[in-house]
Design an enzyme around this catalytic site. Structure first.
Site, PDB file in Angstrom:
ATOM      1  N   GLN A 135     -78.474  17.865 -11.525  1.00 48.94           N
ATOM      2  CA  GLN A 135     -78.301  19.230 -11.015  1.00 48.94           C
ATOM      3  C   GLN A 135     -78.791  19.288  -9.569  1.00 48.94           C
ATOM      4  O   GLN A 135     -79.969  19.069  -9.302  1.00 48.94           O
ATOM      5  CB  GLN A 135     -79.091  20.198 -11.899  1.00 48.94           C
ATOM      6  N   SER A 138     -81.973  22.581  -5.525  1.00 48.16           N
ATOM      7  CA  SER A 138     -83.103  22.799  -4.616  1.00 48.16           C
ATOM      8  C   SER A 138     -82.886  22.134  -3.261  1.00 48.16           C
ATOM      9  O   SER A 138     -82.285  21.056  -3.169  1.00 48.16           O
ATOM     10  CB  SER A 138     -84.395  22.253  -5.236  1.00 48.16           C
ATOM     11  N   SER A 170     -83.817  15.546 -10.293  1.00 48.15           N
ATOM     12  CA  SER A 170     -84.215  14.650 -11.385  1.00 48.15           C
ATOM     13  C   SER A 170     -83.040  13.768 -11.800  1.00 48.15           C
ATOM     14  O   SER A 170     -81.932  14.262 -12.018  1.00 48.15           O
ATOM     15  CB  SER A 170     -84.694  15.462 -12.591  1.00 48.15           C
ATOM     16  N   GLU A 253     -81.116  26.252 -18.121  1.00 57.28           N
ATOM     17  CA  GLU A 253     -82.247  25.414 -17.716  1.00 57.28           C
ATOM     18  C   GLU A 253     -83.545  25.955 -18.297  1.00 57.28           C
ATOM     19  O   GLU A 253     -84.349  25.220 -18.873  1.00 57.28           O
ATOM     20  CB  GLU A 253     -82.336  25.353 -16.198  1.00 57.28           C
ATOM     21  N   GLU A 381     -94.310  32.477 -10.281  1.00 51.15           N
ATOM     22  CA  GLU A 381     -94.089  33.769  -9.614  1.00 51.15           C
ATOM     23  C   GLU A 381     -92.695  34.318  -9.917  1.00 51.15           C
ATOM     24  O   GLU A 381     -92.518  35.513 -10.169  1.00 51.15           O
ATOM     25  CB  GLU A 381     -94.269  33.606  -8.097  1.00 51.15           C
TER      26      GLU A 381
END
Length: 414
Positions: A135, A138, A170, A253, A381
Site C-alpha cells: 500500500q 504515506s 511495508s 486497514e 491523534e
C-alpha cells in the site's frame, strides 16, 4: 452479547481445528511461539518462502480470504466464520504477515473499484499468496495527512506518467503489485485532486530502498517513482475521486489492524511468573501485581469490546467503531507493557539477542516496534478525532486548508 458458538459455528470451528492440526507446519511451531511483535523471523528459513507455502496449502483447501466470493479465491464464508478461523489459526497466523495488506486492504479496494477482468485476474492470486501487494500512501512531507500527498500523476493519452516518493511502505521490497494514490489535479482542494492506481512493483520506474529499523528488521521501505508510465486501465475509481477510493482502503486497514489486538499482556504475565528478582519472583511483588491487575482489566475490556464486534457479525450486523477504539488502547498498552518488562529486567534489559536476553528478547522487540503500531492505520491523534467526531458527535476540528486549492497552500514560514 452472546459468547457461545451457534451449532453451525461450532461445527465450523471443529472443522478448522481439525484441518490445522493435520496440515499446519508444526516444525516451525516452537520458533513462531517465541516470535514477537516486531521480530517475526525464522533462523534457518526465509519467512516469506515459508509463508507462501503455508498460504498455498490453505488456498488449495479453501482456508484463505474466507469472506471473499469463491470466484475470487475465497470461500464465501460468513464474517464470523472468518473470525473463528483467525482464532483457531493461532500462532500460524504469524506466517500470514506478508499477505495481510493484500488480503485486508488492497484486495477489498480492488474488489470495490476494479473491473471484472481485473478482479478475476488479481484477486485469486492475492488470496493464494502467489502475488504479494503493498500500500503506497504515506509520504515524507505528509505525516498523518494522507490528502497532503505530492506524488504526481500526469495524463499522457491513454497512459499516466508518475513521479514522486512514498515512505514507510511495508513489504515493498518483496511485493509484486502496489496500490498507489497520486495527485492528478493540484488546482483543487487537496481531497478532490487525488486519483488511485495499482502498479507493477517490478516496473523499471519503481525504486525500492529498504529502511533499517531500530529493531534490526527491514520491513519498511522508501519507494521512488521516476517517469513511471502506466495504463489508464490501472486506475481505480474516477479521476479526482481517489480520496473516496482511499477511504475503502483505510477503513479496511483499521479493521485489519484492530482485528488482532496485540497488547503483550499474556507474555508479561508469564514473564513475571518466572522472573527471579533480588526480592524473589516478580509476580510476588505487590507493586508488580498492581500493575498486572490494571493491565488485566484493560486487556479484558479490549477482549469483550472485540466480542461485541464478533457478536454483531454473527447476527449479520455491521460492526461499529470498536476496532478503532481497540487499536487506540492496545497500541499505548503494548508500549507501556514492553517498557515495564524491560524495567523489571534491569541492566539485562539492554540485551536484545534472542539467544542471551530474558524471554528471548521479546519485550525489546516489542518496545522498538510499538511506536509504529501507534502510527500505522491512523495515529492516536487521528483515531481520537474520528472517535470524537464520528462516534461521540463532538464538533469537528478546525481545518483551515479544507477548501483551499492544494497549490495555494503555503509550504514555508509555518
Amino acid at each position: 452479547m452472546n459468547f457461545d458458538d451457534t451449532p453451525q459455528e461450532a461445527a465450523f470451528r471443529a472443522e478448522a481445528k481439525a484441518w490445522i492440526k493435520a496440515s499446519a507446519p508444526h516444525e516451525f511451531e516452537a520458533e513462531l511461539a517465541k516470535a514477537s511483535l516486531g521480530r517475526i523471523k525464522l533462523q534457518k528459513h526465509d519467512i516469506v518462502d515459508v509463508a507462501k507455502a503455508w498460504q498455498k496449502k490453505k488456498a488449495e483447501d479453501g482456508w484463505v480470504c474466507l469472506h471473499w466470493p469463491k470466484e475470487y479465491g475465497g470461500r464465501g464464508a460468513s464474517p464470523v466464520e472468518r473470525v473463528i478461523w483467525q482464532q483457531e489459526e493461532g500462532i500460524y497466523f504469524k506466517l500470514t504477515s506478508p499477505f495481510q495488506i493484500g488480503e485486508g486492504m488492497c484486495g477489498p479496494t480492488l474488489m470495490a473499484f476494479g473491473s471484472e477482468a481485473d478482479k478475476r485476474r488479481y484477486l485469486p492470486k492475492i488470496a493464494s499468496g502467489e502475488e504479494i501487494w503493498c500500500q503506497l500512501f504515506s509520504e515524507p512531507a505528509g505525516g498523518s495527512d494522507v490528502a497532503g500527498l505530492r506524488t504526481r500523476a500526469e495524463r499522457d493519452g491513454d497512459h499516466w506518467v508518475i513521479n514522486g516518493q512514498k515512505i514507510w511502505t511495508s513489504g515493498a521490497h518483496y511485493a509484486d503489485y502496489g496500490l498507489l494514490i497520486t495527485r492528478t489535479d493540484p488546482a483543487v482542494p487537496k481531497h478532490k485532486g487525488l486519483t488511485m492506481f495499482f502498479i507493477d512493483m517490478k516496473n523499471p520506474g519503481v525504486e525500492v530502498r529498504p529502511i533499517k529499523q531500530a529493531n534490526g528488521m527491514q520491513e519498511f521501505n522508501e519507494v521512488f517513482f521516476t517517469d513511471l508510465r502506466i495504463s489508464d486501465s490501472q486506475r481505480l475509481g474516477a479521476i479526482g475521486d481517489g480520496w473516496n477510493v482511499s477511504l475503502t482502503t483505510l477503513m479496511n486497514e483499521r479493521m485489519s489492524i484492530g482485528a488482532r489486538l496485540a497488547t503483550g499482556f499474556n507474555e508479561l504475565f508469564e514473564f513475571c511468573c518466572n522472573l527471579m528478582t533480588e526480592d524473589g519472583l516478580a509476580i510476588d511483588d505487590r507493586a508488580t501485581r498492581s500493575k498486572l491487575a490494571s493491565w488485566a482489566v484493560k486487556n479484558s475490556g479490549l477482549k469483550y469490546t472485540s466480542m461485541r464486534t464478533i457478536s454483531a457479525l454473527s447476527r449479520g450486523e455491521r460492526p461499529g467503531p470498536e476496532n478503532s477504539i481497540g487499536k487506540l488502547v492496545s497500541g499505548a498498552m503494548l508500549q507501556d507493557i514492553a517498557t515495564y518488562a524491560m524495567d523489571l529486567q534491569g541492566a539485562s534489559g539492554m540485551l536484545s539477542d534472542p539467544e542471551n536476553a530474558e524471554a528471548a528478547g521479546q519485550f525489546q522487540a516489542m518496545l522498538l516496534s510499538s511506536p509504529s503500531i501507534r502510527i500505522a492505520g491512523g495515529t492516536d491523534e487521528i483515531l481520537r478525532n474520528i472517535i470524537a467526531e464520528r462516534v461521540l458527535g463532538l464538533p469537528g476540528d478546525i481545518r483551515v486548508d479544507k477548501d483551499v486549492p492544494f497549490n495555494q497552500i503555503p509550504t514555508k514560514g509555518r
